[in-house]
Design a protein around this motif. Structure first.
Motif, mmCIF file in Angstrom:
data_model
loop_
_atom_site.group_PDB
_atom_site.id
_atom_site.type_symbol
_atom_site.label_atom_id
_atom_site.label_comp_id
_atom_site.label_asym_id
_atom_site.label_seq_id
_atom_site.Cartn_x
_atom_site.Cartn_y
_atom_site.Cartn_z
ATOM 1 N N ILE A 132 39.589 35.841 38.192
ATOM 2 C CA ILE A 132 40.916 36.447 38.360
ATOM 3 C C ILE A 132 41.206 37.426 37.225
ATOM 4 C CG2 ILE A 132 43.397 35.985 38.418
ATOM 5 C CD1 ILE A 132 42.698 33.230 39.640
ATOM 6 N N LYS A 133 40.873 37.035 36.008
ATOM 7 C CA LYS A 133 41.109 37.916 34.857
ATOM 8 C C LYS A 133 40.304 39.203 34.980
ATOM 9 C CE LYS A 133 42.403 34.481 31.369
ATOM 10 N NZ LYS A 133 42.043 33.833 30.080
ATOM 11 N N SER A 134 39.093 39.076 35.478
ATOM 12 C CA SER A 134 38.254 40.252 35.671
ATOM 13 C C SER A 134 38.857 41.185 36.717
ATOM 14 C CB SER A 134 36.846 39.820 36.102
ATOM 15 O OG SER A 134 36.027 40.945 36.342
ATOM 16 N N ASP A 135 39.341 40.599 37.817
ATOM 17 C CA ASP A 135 39.966 41.405 38.867
ATOM 18 C C ASP A 135 41.256 42.041 38.374
ATOM 19 O OD1 ASP A 135 37.951 40.741 40.612
ATOM 20 O OD2 ASP A 135 39.075 39.124 41.589
ATOM 21 N N LEU A 136 42.000 41.303 37.572
ATOM 22 C CA LEU A 136 43.266 41.804 37.052
ATOM 23 C C LEU A 136 43.032 42.980 36.111
ATOM 24 C CD1 LEU A 136 46.317 41.344 37.012
ATOM 25 C CD2 LEU A 136 45.984 39.740 35.114
ATOM 26 N N LYS A 137 42.039 42.880 35.265
ATOM 27 C CA LYS A 137 41.717 43.965 34.342
ATOM 28 C C LYS A 137 41.312 45.225 35.115
ATOM 29 C CE LYS A 137 39.668 42.771 30.615
ATOM 30 N NZ LYS A 137 38.667 42.305 29.611
ATOM 31 N N ARG A 138 40.556 45.003 36.200
ATOM 32 C CA ARG A 138 40.109 46.141 37.019
ATOM 33 C C ARG A 138 41.289 46.827 37.698
ATOM 34 N NH1 ARG A 138 39.318 46.196 42.185
ATOM 35 N NH2 ARG A 138 39.218 43.902 42.305
ATOM 36 N N LEU A 139 42.234 46.029 38.204
ATOM 37 C CA LEU A 139 43.407 46.599 38.867
ATOM 38 C C LEU A 139 44.288 47.366 37.876
ATOM 39 C CD1 LEU A 139 44.529 43.702 41.269
ATOM 40 C CD2 LEU A 139 43.488 45.886 41.911
ATOM 41 N N GLN A 140 44.437 46.803 36.685
ATOM 42 C CA GLN A 140 45.278 47.455 35.685
ATOM 43 C C GLN A 140 44.682 48.782 35.227
ATOM 44 O OE1 GLN A 140 45.427 44.153 32.934
ATOM 45 N NE2 GLN A 140 47.487 43.535 33.587
ATOM 46 N N LYS A 141 43.363 48.848 35.120
ATOM 47 C CA LYS A 141 42.706 50.086 34.718
ATOM 48 C C LYS A 141 42.791 51.163 35.782
ATOM 49 C CE LYS A 141 39.303 48.356 31.382
ATOM 50 N NZ LYS A 141 37.849 48.224 31.059
ATOM 51 N N SER A 142 42.805 50.728 37.032
ATOM 52 C CA SER A 142 42.826 51.689 38.137
ATOM 53 C C SER A 142 44.237 52.070 38.574
ATOM 54 C CB SER A 142 42.069 51.114 39.338
ATOM 55 O OG SER A 142 42.689 49.925 39.800
ATOM 56 N N ASN A 143 45.223 51.606 37.790
ATOM 57 C CA ASN A 143 46.619 51.892 38.108
ATOM 58 C C ASN A 143 46.958 51.515 39.557
ATOM 59 O OD1 ASN A 143 47.199 52.988 35.535
ATOM 60 N ND2 ASN A 143 46.197 54.910 36.137
ATOM 61 N N SER A 144 46.600 50.327 39.943
ATOM 62 C CA SER A 144 46.840 49.854 41.309
ATOM 63 C C SER A 144 48.315 49.560 41.519
ATOM 64 C CB SER A 144 46.029 48.591 41.577
ATOM 65 O OG SER A 144 44.646 48.859 41.491
ATOM 66 N N ASP A 145 48.654 49.236 42.744
ATOM 67 C CA ASP A 145 50.025 48.910 43.121
ATOM 68 C C ASP A 145 50.541 47.791 42.214
ATOM 69 O OD1 ASP A 145 52.388 48.107 44.287
ATOM 70 O OD2 ASP A 145 51.620 48.159 46.336
ATOM 71 N N PRO A 146 51.680 47.993 41.543
ATOM 72 C CA PRO A 146 52.235 46.981 40.625
ATOM 73 C C PRO A 146 52.445 45.612 41.301
ATOM 74 C CG PRO A 146 53.340 49.062 40.310
ATOM 75 C CD PRO A 146 52.473 49.231 41.518
ATOM 76 N N SER A 147 52.758 45.657 42.608
ATOM 77 C CA SER A 147 52.993 44.398 43.316
ATOM 78 C C SER A 147 51.705 43.574 43.404
ATOM 79 C CB SER A 147 53.543 44.665 44.717
ATOM 80 O OG SER A 147 52.606 45.398 45.502
ATOM 81 N N GLN A 148 50.562 44.250 43.551
ATOM 82 C CA GLN A 148 49.283 43.554 43.587
ATOM 83 C C GLN A 148 48.959 42.938 42.226
ATOM 84 O OE1 GLN A 148 46.515 46.584 44.957
ATOM 85 N NE2 GLN A 148 46.582 45.763 47.054
ATOM 86 N N VAL A 149 49.245 43.716 41.190
ATOM 87 C CA VAL A 149 49.009 43.222 39.832
ATOM 88 C C VAL A 149 49.887 42.013 39.558
ATOM 89 C CG1 VAL A 149 49.197 43.758 37.381
ATOM 90 C CG2 VAL A 149 48.331 45.494 38.968
ATOM 91 N N LYS A 150 51.149 42.080 39.956
ATOM 92 C CA LYS A 150 52.091 40.986 39.730
ATOM 93 C C LYS A 150 51.658 39.725 40.490
ATOM 94 C CE LYS A 150 57.003 39.887 39.806
ATOM 95 N NZ LYS A 150 58.379 40.386 40.134
ATOM 96 N N ALA A 151 51.194 39.910 41.711
ATOM 97 C CA ALA A 151 50.755 38.766 42.534
ATOM 98 C C ALA A 151 49.537 38.087 41.903
ATOM 99 C CB ALA A 151 50.433 39.243 43.941
ATOM 100 N N LEU A 152 48.637 38.914 41.373
ATOM 101 C CA LEU A 152 47.442 38.369 40.755
ATOM 102 C C LEU A 152 47.777 37.672 39.437
ATOM 103 C CD1 LEU A 152 44.509 38.262 41.604
ATOM 104 C CD2 LEU A 152 44.052 40.272 40.205
ATOM 105 N N GLN A 153 48.749 38.204 38.715
ATOM 106 C CA GLN A 153 49.188 37.569 37.473
ATOM 107 C C GLN A 153 49.799 36.197 37.755
ATOM 108 O OE1 GLN A 153 51.781 40.703 36.014
ATOM 109 N NE2 GLN A 153 50.238 41.413 34.522
ATOM 110 N N GLN A 154 50.549 36.131 38.858
ATOM 111 C CA GLN A 154 51.151 34.862 39.246
ATOM 112 C C GLN A 154 50.071 33.851 39.652
ATOM 113 O OE1 GLN A 154 54.255 34.019 38.880
ATOM 114 N NE2 GLN A 154 53.986 31.962 39.783
ATOM 115 N N TYR A 155 49.068 34.332 40.363
ATOM 116 C CA TYR A 155 47.959 33.475 40.787
ATOM 117 C C TYR A 155 47.190 32.949 39.567
ATOM 118 C CZ TYR A 155 43.932 31.939 43.552
ATOM 119 O OH TYR A 155 42.939 31.200 44.140
ATOM 120 N N LEU A 156 47.079 33.807 38.534
ATOM 121 C CA LEU A 156 46.409 33.419 37.294
ATOM 122 C C LEU A 156 47.182 32.291 36.612
ATOM 123 C CD1 LEU A 156 44.283 33.835 35.076
ATOM 124 C CD2 LEU A 156 45.762 35.630 34.112
ATOM 125 N N LYS A 157 48.508 32.391 36.569
ATOM 126 C CA LYS A 157 49.340 31.361 35.951
ATOM 127 C C LYS A 157 49.190 30.026 36.678
ATOM 128 C CE LYS A 157 52.938 34.383 34.037
ATOM 129 N NZ LYS A 157 54.388 34.739 34.076
#
Length: 273
Positions: A132-157
């Protein structure tokens, strides 16, 4: 005269040998047969241990791993889980202990099995967290949709909470000893408690999850087999290539039977009207 005495002595020796042989055969033939059924065996004040096996082969050996101990007493049963993997417990190890020693030892082993199960589940969750952390880092670098990043952050928690807050160990408690008759076999109301990640309330938690064996039809009786100097008998159920066996220590003269409906806790299948 000497020859006559010699013949008479020979006759007496042969007669005595035949008489002893006949007595021996009669003794073997009159040895009582002890019928044993699982639920019935658990109605006494003295505990009886049944061993649970889950394996790829149908014949139990002294080196096979025992997954759990079912301790039957006064119409109730207590399940003690045993460690698996590199810390597995073999039938050979248990066969040299008394009943009371096995029960006292199993109480501690149940706790060890829980801790080992928690560690295994935490390793799996840790692997998921790393992904999950790897996917999150990739999304953040690619400036992906903030909602996707937020959902993944929640899943990480959520996964971090699962990893860091497993349920506490609870000692086994006795439950009613039951069974359901089948046309060809018997279904026992026995339970196992493997450690899994399960839904508990509004959260996923690493905990000992109840697994009922009531859906397994034990349709084969295992008559006494000598294993490591002791005789064992019981029941088995095969599903695909998996064999599930429940054995207890018996005598050579024991005959394993199925429980009868008149036994407390034994019932017939409920049929739909």
């Amino acid at each position: 005269m000497f020859r006559f005495k010699h013949l008479l002595l020979s006759f007496l020796i042969v007669f005595a040998g035949c008489w002893l042989t006949a007595c021996g055969n009669q003794k073997r033939q009159t040895q009582p047969i002890n019928k044993l059924a699982l639920v019935k065996s658990g109605q006494t004040d003295q505990p009886r241990i049944w061993y649970h096996f889950s394996q790829s082969h149908s014949h139990v050996t002294a080196k096979d791993s025992v997954n759990a101990l079912f301790v039957l007493k006064k119409g109730k049963v207590t399940t003690y889980m045993l460690p698996t993997g590199k810390d597995k417990v073999t039938l050979n190890r248990l066969s040299h202990m008394s009943t009371s020693a096995q029960i006292n030892w199993a109480k501690n082993q149940d706790k060890q099995a829980f801790r080992a199960g928690v560690a295994t589940q935490q390793d799996k969750v840790a692997s998921s967290i790393a992904g999950i952390k790897s996917d999150l880092k990739r999304l953040q670098k690619s400036n992906s949709d903030p909602s996707q990043v937020k959902a993944l952050q929640q899943y990480l928690k959520i996964n971090e909470a699962i990893h860091d807050n497993p349920s506490k160990y609870a000692a086994p408690v006795a439950y009613p000893l039951t069974a359901v008759q089948q046309s060809h076999g018997e279904q026992f109301g026995l339970k196992l408690y493997p450690v899994k990640t399960v839904q508990y309330g509004d959260a996923n938690v690493i905990m000992a999850s109840e697994l009922s064996l009531s859906n397994y039809t034990f349709d084969k009786r295992i008559q006494p087999q000598k294993i490591d100097g002791h005789y064992y008998g019981g029941y088995s159920s095969a599903i695909n290539d998996n064999h599930y066996l429940i054995l207890t220590q018996v005598t050579k003269q024991t005959r394993i039977v199925y429980d009868k409906q008149k036994t407390t806790g034994v019932s017939k299948p409920v049929t739909a009207e």
